[in-house]
Design an enzyme around this catalytic site. Structure first.
Site, short mmCIF file in Angstrom:
data_model
loop_
_atom_site.label_atom_id
_atom_site.label_comp_id
_atom_site.label_asym_id
_atom_site.label_seq_id
_atom_site.Cartn_x
_atom_site.Cartn_y
_atom_site.Cartn_z
N HIS A 8 0.86 -1.19 0.00
CA HIS A 8 0.00 0.00 0.00
C HIS A 8 0.89 1.23 0.00
CE1 HIS A 8 -3.83 2.06 1.85
NE2 HIS A 8 -3.15 2.90 1.07
N GLU A 27 -11.28 3.24 6.08
CA GLU A 27 -10.22 4.13 6.59
C GLU A 27 -10.94 5.20 7.43
OE1 GLU A 27 -8.22 6.45 3.56
OE2 GLU A 27 -6.62 7.10 4.92
N HIS A 62 1.18 4.83 -2.48
CA HIS A 62 0.77 5.65 -3.63
C HIS A 62 2.03 6.31 -4.14
CE1 HIS A 62 -3.55 5.42 -2.48
NE2 HIS A 62 -3.03 5.24 -1.28
N ASP A 82 1.75 3.99 2.76
CA ASP A 82 0.69 4.82 2.17
C ASP A 82 1.26 5.98 1.35
OD1 ASP A 82 -1.92 5.38 1.53
OD2 ASP A 82 -2.52 6.05 3.52
N ASP A 83 1.57 7.08 2.02
CA ASP A 83 2.13 8.27 1.35
C ASP A 83 3.32 8.75 2.17
OD1 ASP A 83 -0.10 8.85 -0.73
OD2 ASP A 83 -1.18 8.54 1.15
N HIS A 105 -9.67 1.05 -1.23
CA HIS A 105 -9.60 1.66 0.10
C HIS A 105 -11.01 1.58 0.68
CE1 HIS A 105 -5.80 3.20 -1.29
NE2 HIS A 105 -5.63 4.02 -0.29
N1 HPA Z 1 -6.71 7.32 1.35
C1 HPA Z 1 -7.41 7.64 0.27
N2 HPA Z 1 -6.86 8.13 -0.83
C2 HPA Z 1 -5.54 8.27 -0.86
C3 HPA Z 1 -4.76 7.96 0.22
C4 HPA Z 1 -5.38 7.44 1.38
O1 HPA Z 1 -4.77 7.14 2.42
N3 HPA Z 1 -3.50 8.23 -0.13
C5 HPA Z 1 -3.51 8.68 -1.40
N4 HPA Z 1 -4.75 8.71 -1.85
ZN ZN Z 2 -3.79 4.76 0.52
#
Ligand code: HPA
Ligand code: ZN
Length: 342
Positions: free
Chosen positions: A18, A204, A20, A282-283, A201
């Site tokens: 996971h 969350e 991006h 994630d990011d 996703h």
């Molecule tokens: N959630 C939803 N969209 C996203 C995320 C995330 O954590 N990171 C990049 N796009």
């Molecule tokens: Zn994500």
């Protein structure tokens, strides 16, 4: 955390499922690309941009994340971004990564999808030579319409053929609340008919109902985040029984205020109930760390045992979209390392 365990985690072979790729753009590279491409940013300096990374929820992050991605115009930009991620991942002993990209973020600015994929692919092919295998997953932006996602899917069809070895699935990201998985049932059915892997996703910020929709309507193979599943015991039991993995991202959850403190993260509860969870970044450029930093943060906060860490690492390998033979080889590699290490 005990330094021996930290070192053992740091050097363990692991998969990241996971991430991006646009979320790996560090502020320094954003400014470098802005200058190279003559793109004007709303922030005066790297420090001013970094100072804006104080998020209150998912949307407050997404607004800045899309602004950061606006500097990406040419194939070389996508190559440079992806190469920077590969270097960070290799340093963290990521031996396999399954990477998301958001084509609509680029096509709506006039950047052809071929340009995006060609640059990412060239960097990932170089990464393979350096020891990290990888797959690519095309994500639809859920705040846009399903018609837009369908058009994106159709224009990606030649790429799914050309990059068959790499581009193996579709996902769903961006603003979750108010954009349930049900909105994308048709485009996921088309992707399923094409034999692609499916992820979304869900859970969350959104409720367990969104996780059920991802499973029942989109028929996903994995759920991204999914941490709110813990609110529904029947859902947790179903995820465990069906071995549907949740790609958990601890630092992301903390920075986006999904949990107000890392000690309140539900990863251990999910693990205790037999759900296949693992740790991802994630990011990473926005949330304060790459995959190893995520392991350290969650292991420390939840006081996870060495055996629990092993399970997380093994889950990362077992939940990956590789062949059974590749999966077995990755697990054997982890086992050899884990039992030899102190
Ligand atoms: N959630 C939803 N969209 C996203 C995320 C995330 O954590 N990171 C990049 N796009
Ligand atoms: Zn994500």
């Amino acid at each position: 955390m005990n330094p021996t365990l930290a070192d053992k985690i740091a050097r363990a072979p692991k998969a990241e499922l996971h991430i991006h790729i646009e979320g790996s753009l560090e502020p320094e590279l954003i400014f470098q690309l802005a200058q190279r491409n003559g793109v004007k940013l709303a922030y005066e300096s790297i420090d001013a941009l970094r100072a804006a990374y104080a998020f209150t929820d998912l949307q407050s992050f997404l607004d800045i994340y899309y602004a950061g991605a606006s500097v990406l115009l040419h194939e070389q930009d996508f190559y440079d971004m992806t190469t920077a991620y590969v270097e960070r991942a290799l340093a963290d002993h990521v031996t396999h990564a399954e990477i998301f990209f958001d084509p609509q973020t680029h096509t709506e600015r006039g950047v052809p999808m071929e340009t995006v994929v060609a640059g990412i692919e060239r960097a990932l092919a170089d990464g393979e030579k350096r020891g990290m295998t990888s797959k690519l997953i095309l994500c639809f932006l859920r705040h846009l319409s399903e018609e837009d996602a369908l058009a994106t899917f159709d224009s990606a069809l030649p790429l799914f053929d050309q990059y068959r070895h790499r581009l193996i699935g579709v996902g769903l990201d961006s603003s979750e609340q108010g954009h349930p998985p049900s909105k994308f049932e048709r485009v996921f059915a088309k992707a399923r008919d094409k034999g692609l892997k499916l992820v979304a996703h869900a859970g969350e910020e959104g409720p367990p109902a969104y996780v059920y929709e991802a499973l029942d309507l989109l028929k996903v193979d994995r759920v991204d985040h999914g941490v709110r599943s813990i609110e529904d015991p029947a859902l947790v039991a179903r995820l465990a029984d069906a071995r549907i993995a949740l790609t958990v991202c601890p630092l992301s959850n903390l920075k986006l205020c999904v949990f107000d403190d890392m000690t309140r993260h539900t990863l251990k509860d999910l693990l205790d109930r037999g759900v296949a969870v693992m740790v991802n970044s994630d990011d990473p450029a926005y949330f304060g760390g790459y995959v190893n930093a995520n392991y350290f943060a969650i292991v420390d906060a939840l006081k996870l045992s060495e055996d629990e860490v092993y399970t997380l690492l093994k889950n990362s390998l077992e939940a990956s979209f590789v062949t059974p033979a590749e999966r077995d080889a990755m697990v054997a590699n982890l086992d050899a390392y884990w039992h030899a290490a102190a």
